[in-house]
Design an enzyme around this catalytic site. Structure first.
Site, PDB file in Angstrom:
ATOM      1  N   ASN A 181       0.856  -1.176   0.000  1.00 36.69           N
ATOM      2  CA  ASN A 181       0.000   0.000   0.000  1.00 36.69           C
ATOM      3  C   ASN A 181       0.894   1.228   0.000  1.00 36.69           C
ATOM      4  O   ASN A 181       1.360   1.689   1.046  1.00 36.69           O
ATOM      5  CB  ASN A 181      -0.921  -0.018   1.215  1.00 36.69           C
ATOM      6  CG  ASN A 181      -1.950  -1.129   1.134  1.00 36.69           C
ATOM      7  OD1 ASN A 181      -2.913  -1.035   0.381  1.00 36.69           O
ATOM      8  ND2 ASN A 181      -1.730  -2.193   1.905  1.00 36.69           N
ATOM      9  N   GLU A 182       1.136   1.755  -1.187  1.00 38.53           N
ATOM     10  CA  GLU A 182       2.070   2.854  -1.372  1.00 38.53           C
ATOM     11  C   GLU A 182       1.429   4.192  -0.983  1.00 38.53           C
ATOM     12  O   GLU A 182       0.219   4.264  -0.727  1.00 38.53           O
ATOM     13  CB  GLU A 182       2.531   2.897  -2.835  1.00 38.53           C
ATOM     14  CG  GLU A 182       3.214   1.629  -3.323  1.00 38.53           C
ATOM     15  CD  GLU A 182       4.643   1.481  -2.814  1.00 38.53           C
ATOM     16  OE1 GLU A 182       5.022   2.173  -1.850  1.00 38.53           O
ATOM     17  OE2 GLU A 182       5.394   0.684  -3.402  1.00 38.53           O
TER      18      GLU A 182
END
Length: 636
Positions: free
Chosen positions: A173-174
């Site tokens: 989850n950037e």
């Protein structure tokens, strides 16, 4: 939490006690050593498994990959093998997988989990769930929805284990990931791909996308344990637990989870307010090291040399308790710190009489990059200086360098009529190995040997520039490194015995050990562990030595930590640079540069001149450059 501590692995030790860190927005527990983190977290997981087993229920675990949780998995394996921890009631769901990615690839998280955990415990194969990197693009969304459904059907995650990326990502989850996101296909952040470049033998080989659990999926777990190990995670650790919640740093979402904890080692904790400047976070116990740190901090904060500090400076900058606790005047405290730093400036690191000294270099260039000036000084002053290269460093050589050297040798043989059918056949095979190798895959054994020879000859050339002859060089080629892959084995008895034999042979008065211990599973740290274990072995035989830790091209010790500062003249710095230049395969662009794009010689010179500038600003003698060292005293 001393930076001069070198950890050893001993999972049989009693349960470690954490330090609860204050001034954070989520529960944060810090341990001195990464091994203590591993035992604590594995213990939390084992307790859950046993409790669920006793209640006739399944334990549902969300698992992470990467170097951070490896120690936890090793401890879980030990608990299974030695203490009978039963995994038959365990269901697992992994966080993520690169896409596209075959499950048997050396880069696959599927393969990682089986090699590092599942093959070693009695978990039923059907209880293991890992994102599939082979799902066609058109079917990825449906597959992700099904993954979410399986987690829900299992009753939800009891514990979710997380690492933290340099961007603050959890799973993949950037930055920018929504709080409500679920399992999906994502694009990887450039920083994430850069950090993974080492394992893929080049950033260009890192996949652009990955399948990951979403933030909401993670937040639905009943308990979340996030891990951070090493100094390279210290900055993002502080942001994650002290800054405001933002989707630009997805790990900050965990501040809002009702049952989350961040478990870290002392290196990862180093930038937290309560650790870096604890006097700003509450009352502290004023040890001599902390007094030194606070006084230097104050000097830098108010931009005054040490001996110009006044009582008002202490009182206006939250250090009145220091004056009270020490029961000394401001002048006395400052003078003691000044004299302590001044006494550490050492123009003769080997002393006045000839000694035998060994610089242990984890890779073939750490010696000249990290302490090349001190090597030159010791050699020039007539000491019996040896260098022990602990690993071959062969994975850090570009294919084009191996190709160029192979072509040179082939043409050399042809030029002097030394070629034969056998050499022609070998040349053909070597070039084929290089040309047909799949991007990101390990080299053939023969190419590994050629790359190792390149590093070996460069090391010898660099050492000679530093004044250490080839007869004083020792290439240990330690077994733990000989995997042909970026991932290395833990140290074993053979590694320790190799080091112990060298200590027995030379009986050194001093040894120098790389103190860059940021990565708990990195080569520098593993080499340090082998040396310390070997020192324990030979100490029982009556061999003792003085041990100094040095830092590499990545960073320098903080000024309050430095116990010995060796001055370098411009001429010595120039010789050090020439020695670094001898490592041609690492020149211009290194295969594993880390997050710093500067060349190694630039990093080294910036580091040593910066240390000298700090000393000058503190009011100490002005030098062109300084190399800093910390003495190791067996504080394990």
């Amino acid at each position: 939490m001393s930076q001069s501590t070198i950890p050893t692995s001993d999972s049989s030790q009693t349960a470690p006690q954490p330090r609860r860190i204050h001034h954070t927005k989520m529960p944060t527990l810090a341990f001195e050593l990464s091994e203590e983190v591993d035992r604590y977290v594995a213990g939390q997981i084992a307790t859950l498994i046993r409790e669920k087993k006793g209640a006739g229920q399944n334990a549902v675990l969300g698992l992470a990959t990467g170097s951070t949780p490896i120690g936890v998995y090793r401890e879980l394996i030990r608990l299974h093998e030695e203490e009978g921890l039963d995994f038959t009631n365990v269901l697992t769901f992994n966080l993520d997988e690169y896409w596209p990615m075959e499950p048997d690839s050396i880069h696959s998280y599927n393969r990682f989990m089986w090699e590092n955990l599942f093959h070693h415990i009695n978990i039923p194969k059907e209880n293991v769930h890992i994102p599939d990197g082979t799902v066609p693009l058109a079917k990825v969304e449906a597959w992700c929805d099904d993954y979410e459904r399986k987690i829900q059907e299992a009753g939800g995650l009891d514990i979710q284990l997380l690492g933290i990326g340099r961007t603050g990502h959890i799973g993949f989850n950037e930055p920018g990931s929504s709080r409500n996101s679920t399992t999906r296909l994502v694009a990887l952040d450039p920083k994430t791909r850069k950090d993974a470049a080492g394992e893929f033998y080049g950033e260009e080989n890192v996949p652009m996308q990955a399948v990951t659990m979403g933030v909401n999926t993670i937040m639905n777990a009943r308990q979340i344990i996030m891990l951070a190990l090493g100094e390279h995670k210290s900055k993002i650790t502080r942001i994650a637990v002290e800054d405001e919640v933002t989707d630009q740093v997805p790990s900050t979402f965990l501040q809002k989870h009702p049952n989350s904890m961040f478990v870290i080692d002392s290196a990862a904790a180093s930038q937290l307010t309560a650790v870096r400047i604890p006097w700003m976070a509450g009352l502290v116990e004023w040890t001599p090291l902390l007094v030194k740190k606070a006084v230097i901090w104050l000097s830098q904060r108010v931009k005054k040399p040490l001996l110009k500090l006044e009582e008002a400076d202490f009182m206006e900058n939250h250090l009145i308790n220091l004056l009270r606790a020490c029961n000394k005047s401001c002048e006395e405290i400052v003078h003691e710190v000044f004299l302590d730093m001044q006494s550490g400036i050492c123009n003769k690191p080997g002393g006045d009489k000839p000694i035998t000294a060994i610089c242990f270099s984890p890779h073939p260039d750490d010696d000249v990059i990290s302490m090349g000036g001190t090597l030159i000084t010791l050699a020039d002053q007539g000491h019996d200086m040896h260098i022990a290269y602990m690993t071959s460093g062969n994975i850090a050589v570009f294919d084009e360098d191996a190709s160029r050297h192979t072509k040179f040798v082939n043409q050399f043989l042809e030029l002097f009529k030394l070629d034969s059918g056998e050499t022609a056949q070998l040349y053909k095979k070597l070039m084929s190995d290089l040309e047909e190798k799949i991007a990101g895959e390990p080299d053939s054994p023969e190419i590994q040997s050629i790359k190792g020879l390149i590093r070996k000859t460069e090391a010898a050339a660099g050492a000679i520039q530093a004044g250490v002859p080839e007869s004083k060089l020792h290439f240990l080629d330690m077994p733990f490194y000989q995997t042909g892959d970026v991932k290395k084995n833990p140290i074993g008895e053979a590694d320790v015995e190799i080091v112990a034999n060298l200590l027995r042979e030379l009986k050194p008065d001093q040894i120098y050990v790389a103190g860059d211990l940021s990565d708990p599973h990195g080569t520098h740290r593993v080499c340090a562990q082998a040396i310390i274990k070997a020192l324990d072995v030979v100490k029982a035989e009556g061999i003792e030595t003085e041990v100094w830790l040095y830092r590499g091209a990545w960073e320098e010790y903080e000024p309050h930590e430095i116990e010995r500062a060796v001055p370098l003249s411009p001429a010595v710095v120039h010789r050090k640079r020439t020695a670094i230049f001898a490592h041609e395969s690492q020149k211009d662009q290194a295969l594993f540069p880390g997050s710093d794009a500067r060349e190694f010689w630039v990093r080294a010179e910036d580091r040593t001149t910066s240390t000298a500038r700090v000393y000058d600003e503190l009011g100490l003698p002005e030098f062109y450059a300084l190399e800093g060292f910390v003495q190791y005293r067996g504080q394990l």
